[in-house]
Design a protein around this motif. Structure first.
Motif, mmCIF file in Angstrom:
data_model
loop_
_atom_site.group_PDB
_atom_site.id
_atom_site.type_symbol
_atom_site.label_atom_id
_atom_site.label_comp_id
_atom_site.label_asym_id
_atom_site.label_seq_id
_atom_site.Cartn_x
_atom_site.Cartn_y
_atom_site.Cartn_z
ATOM 1 N N CYS A 180 -6.889 19.899 -1.952
ATOM 2 C CA CYS A 180 -8.288 19.900 -2.392
ATOM 3 C C CYS A 180 -8.646 18.582 -3.063
ATOM 4 C CB CYS A 180 -8.545 21.057 -3.357
ATOM 5 S SG CYS A 180 -8.526 22.673 -2.560
ATOM 6 N N LEU A 181 -7.743 18.063 -3.877
ATOM 7 C CA LEU A 181 -7.990 16.799 -4.570
ATOM 8 C C LEU A 181 -8.118 15.641 -3.585
ATOM 9 C CD1 LEU A 181 -8.169 15.224 -7.274
ATOM 10 C CD2 LEU A 181 -5.688 14.969 -7.139
ATOM 11 N N ILE A 182 -7.198 15.560 -2.657
ATOM 12 C CA ILE A 182 -7.198 14.458 -1.694
ATOM 13 C C ILE A 182 -8.405 14.543 -0.759
ATOM 14 C CG2 ILE A 182 -5.964 13.547 0.330
ATOM 15 C CD1 ILE A 182 -3.359 14.041 -1.255
ATOM 16 N N ASN A 183 -8.814 15.747 -0.418
ATOM 17 C CA ASN A 183 -9.921 15.926 0.530
ATOM 18 C C ASN A 183 -11.260 16.206 -0.149
ATOM 19 O OD1 ASN A 183 -8.506 15.637 3.080
ATOM 20 N ND2 ASN A 183 -7.430 17.506 2.473
ATOM 21 N N ARG A 184 -11.372 15.924 -1.439
ATOM 22 C CA ARG A 184 -12.590 16.270 -2.169
ATOM 23 C C ARG A 184 -13.830 15.540 -1.648
ATOM 24 N NH1 ARG A 184 -9.666 12.792 -5.262
ATOM 25 N NH2 ARG A 184 -10.754 11.051 -6.225
ATOM 26 N N ALA A 190 -1.292 11.880 -9.306
ATOM 27 C CA ALA A 190 -2.233 12.964 -9.024
ATOM 28 C C ALA A 190 -1.555 14.337 -9.120
ATOM 29 C CB ALA A 190 -2.849 12.772 -7.636
ATOM 30 N N TYR A 191 -0.284 14.401 -8.789
ATOM 31 C CA TYR A 191 0.473 15.649 -8.909
ATOM 32 C C TYR A 191 0.665 16.058 -10.372
ATOM 33 C CZ TYR A 191 2.220 16.747 -4.202
ATOM 34 O OH TYR A 191 2.343 17.148 -2.900
ATOM 35 N N HIS A 192 0.706 15.075 -11.255
ATOM 36 C CA HIS A 192 1.095 15.313 -12.652
ATOM 37 C C HIS A 192 0.394 16.508 -13.318
ATOM 38 C CE1 HIS A 192 2.717 14.445 -16.594
ATOM 39 N NE2 HIS A 192 1.487 14.535 -17.064
ATOM 40 N N PRO A 193 -0.941 16.589 -13.305
ATOM 41 C CA PRO A 193 -1.556 17.733 -14.013
ATOM 42 C C PRO A 193 -1.203 19.087 -13.411
ATOM 43 C CG PRO A 193 -3.235 16.398 -12.901
ATOM 44 C CD PRO A 193 -1.945 15.670 -12.769
ATOM 45 N N PHE A 194 -1.034 19.142 -12.102
ATOM 46 C CA PHE A 194 -0.681 20.412 -11.453
ATOM 47 C C PHE A 194 0.754 20.814 -11.777
ATOM 48 C CE2 PHE A 194 -3.740 18.304 -8.464
ATOM 49 C CZ PHE A 194 -4.838 19.059 -8.839
ATOM 50 N N LEU A 195 1.641 19.827 -11.787
ATOM 51 C CA LEU A 195 3.044 20.107 -12.093
ATOM 52 C C LEU A 195 3.253 20.385 -13.578
ATOM 53 C CD1 LEU A 195 4.790 17.526 -9.763
ATOM 54 C CD2 LEU A 195 4.474 19.987 -9.409
ATOM 55 N N LYS A 196 2.431 19.755 -14.411
ATOM 56 C CA LYS A 196 2.530 20.007 -15.859
ATOM 57 C C LYS A 196 2.287 21.487 -16.157
ATOM 58 C CE LYS A 196 0.968 18.218 -20.264
ATOM 59 N NZ LYS A 196 0.083 17.313 -20.975
ATOM 60 N N GLU A 197 1.388 22.094 -15.404
ATOM 61 C CA GLU A 197 1.081 23.524 -15.590
ATOM 62 C C GLU A 197 2.303 24.404 -15.361
ATOM 63 O OE1 GLU A 197 -2.293 25.083 -13.464
ATOM 64 O OE2 GLU A 197 -3.495 23.318 -13.939
ATOM 65 N N ILE A 198 3.211 23.957 -14.487
ATOM 66 C CA ILE A 198 4.409 24.764 -14.221
ATOM 67 C C ILE A 198 5.655 24.145 -14.865
ATOM 68 C CG2 ILE A 198 3.471 25.822 -12.137
ATOM 69 C CD1 ILE A 198 5.235 23.919 -10.487
ATOM 70 N N GLY A 199 5.449 23.088 -15.664
ATOM 71 C CA GLY A 199 6.533 22.515 -16.450
ATOM 72 C C GLY A 199 7.522 21.654 -15.694
ATOM 73 N N LEU A 200 7.076 21.034 -14.598
ATOM 74 C CA LEU A 200 7.984 20.207 -13.816
ATOM 75 C C LEU A 200 7.467 18.775 -13.664
ATOM 76 C CD1 LEU A 200 8.837 22.563 -10.789
ATOM 77 C CD2 LEU A 200 10.198 22.191 -12.856
ATOM 78 N N THR A 201 8.384 17.855 -13.485
ATOM 79 C CA THR A 201 8.047 16.505 -13.056
ATOM 80 C C THR A 201 8.060 16.498 -11.528
ATOM 81 O OG1 THR A 201 10.340 15.764 -12.946
ATOM 82 C CG2 THR A 201 9.195 15.508 -15.086
ATOM 83 N N PRO A 228 0.818 -1.227 0.000
ATOM 84 C CA PRO A 228 0.000 0.000 0.000
ATOM 85 C C PRO A 228 0.849 1.273 0.000
ATOM 86 C CG PRO A 228 -0.257 -1.193 2.080
ATOM 87 C CD PRO A 228 0.543 -2.076 1.159
ATOM 88 N N LEU A 229 2.055 1.206 0.550
ATOM 89 C CA LEU A 229 2.961 2.365 0.474
ATOM 90 C C LEU A 229 3.356 2.619 -0.978
ATOM 91 C CD1 LEU A 229 5.299 1.745 3.528
ATOM 92 C CD2 LEU A 229 3.708 3.638 3.224
ATOM 93 N N TYR A 230 3.748 1.563 -1.669
ATOM 94 C CA TYR A 230 4.149 1.655 -3.077
ATOM 95 C C TYR A 230 2.983 2.160 -3.930
ATOM 96 C CZ TYR A 230 4.729 -0.295 -7.795
ATOM 97 O OH TYR A 230 4.754 -0.470 -9.146
ATOM 98 N N ALA A 231 1.816 1.548 -3.778
ATOM 99 C CA ALA A 231 0.657 1.924 -4.596
ATOM 100 C C ALA A 231 0.220 3.361 -4.289
ATOM 101 C CB ALA A 231 -0.489 0.940 -4.358
ATOM 102 N N SER A 232 0.255 3.745 -3.003
ATOM 103 C CA SER A 232 -0.112 5.113 -2.631
ATOM 104 C C SER A 232 0.858 6.119 -3.237
ATOM 105 C CB SER A 232 -0.118 5.277 -1.104
ATOM 106 O OG SER A 232 -1.137 4.491 -0.532
ATOM 107 N N ALA A 233 2.149 5.817 -3.172
ATOM 108 C CA ALA A 233 3.154 6.723 -3.746
ATOM 109 C C ALA A 233 2.931 6.907 -5.235
ATOM 110 C CB ALA A 233 4.559 6.194 -3.465
#
Length: 151
Positions: free
Chosen positions: A122-126, A30-41, A19-24
């Motif tokens: 916000c995403l995690i607590n939606r 989940a970070y991907h779309p937010f980081l894509k907006e600022i051009g980072l991995t 579950p640690l691996y799968a959660s990570a």
């Protein structure tokens, strides 16, 4: 659950690591779309987080902070340097030591990145508060205990 199932070390449901691996993996995705907006991995983002805090750090210390070896960290730093967010240089008194320093552009990127933690929260607590602030603190402590145990 029978005693033989509870004690079976090869059942996926008996693993802490899974579950640690799968959660990570899910969290990084989940970070991907937010980081894509600022051009980072994600790897670039956490690297920049350390640089926003430290401004200048040796590559060795940066790797320790991020739990990354130099083979993994070097391509991340190369890419961020190419983007203009940091510089790498060798210490004149010891050429073996690489110093990583944030640039003006890297400092300016922080303003764009400030919205990422809020967006993830916000995403995690939606569906409602997943963890209380105290539970978050306890979970981080427990995860760092695992990291330190495996050093």
């Amino acid at each position: 659950m029978t005693e033989s199932i509870k004690c079976n070390p090869l059942l996926l449901s008996n693993q802490l690591c899974f579950p640690l691996y799968a959660s990570a993996r899910k969290i990084v995705a989940a970070y991907h779309p937010f980081l894509k907006e600022i051009g980072l991995t994600y790897a670039q983002y956490v690297t920049m987080m350390v640089l926003w805090e430290e401004k200048s750090i040796t590559m060795h210390d940066l790797g320790k902070r991020l739990y990354l070896d130099s083979g993994t960290l070097t391509p991340v730093l190369k890419k961020l340097e190419g983007m203009g967010y940091l510089t790498r240089s060798r210490k004149p008194e010891d050429e073996r030591v690489v110093v990583v320093e944030i640039t003006k552009e890297g400092i300016e990127l922080r303003e764009k990145a400030e919205k990422v933690p809020y967006a993830m929260g916000c995403l995690i607590n939606r569906k409602g508060e997943l963890f209380t602030p105290e539970e978050v603190t306890d979970l981080k402590k427990q995860l760092y205990r695992i990291l330190h145990a495996l050093e």
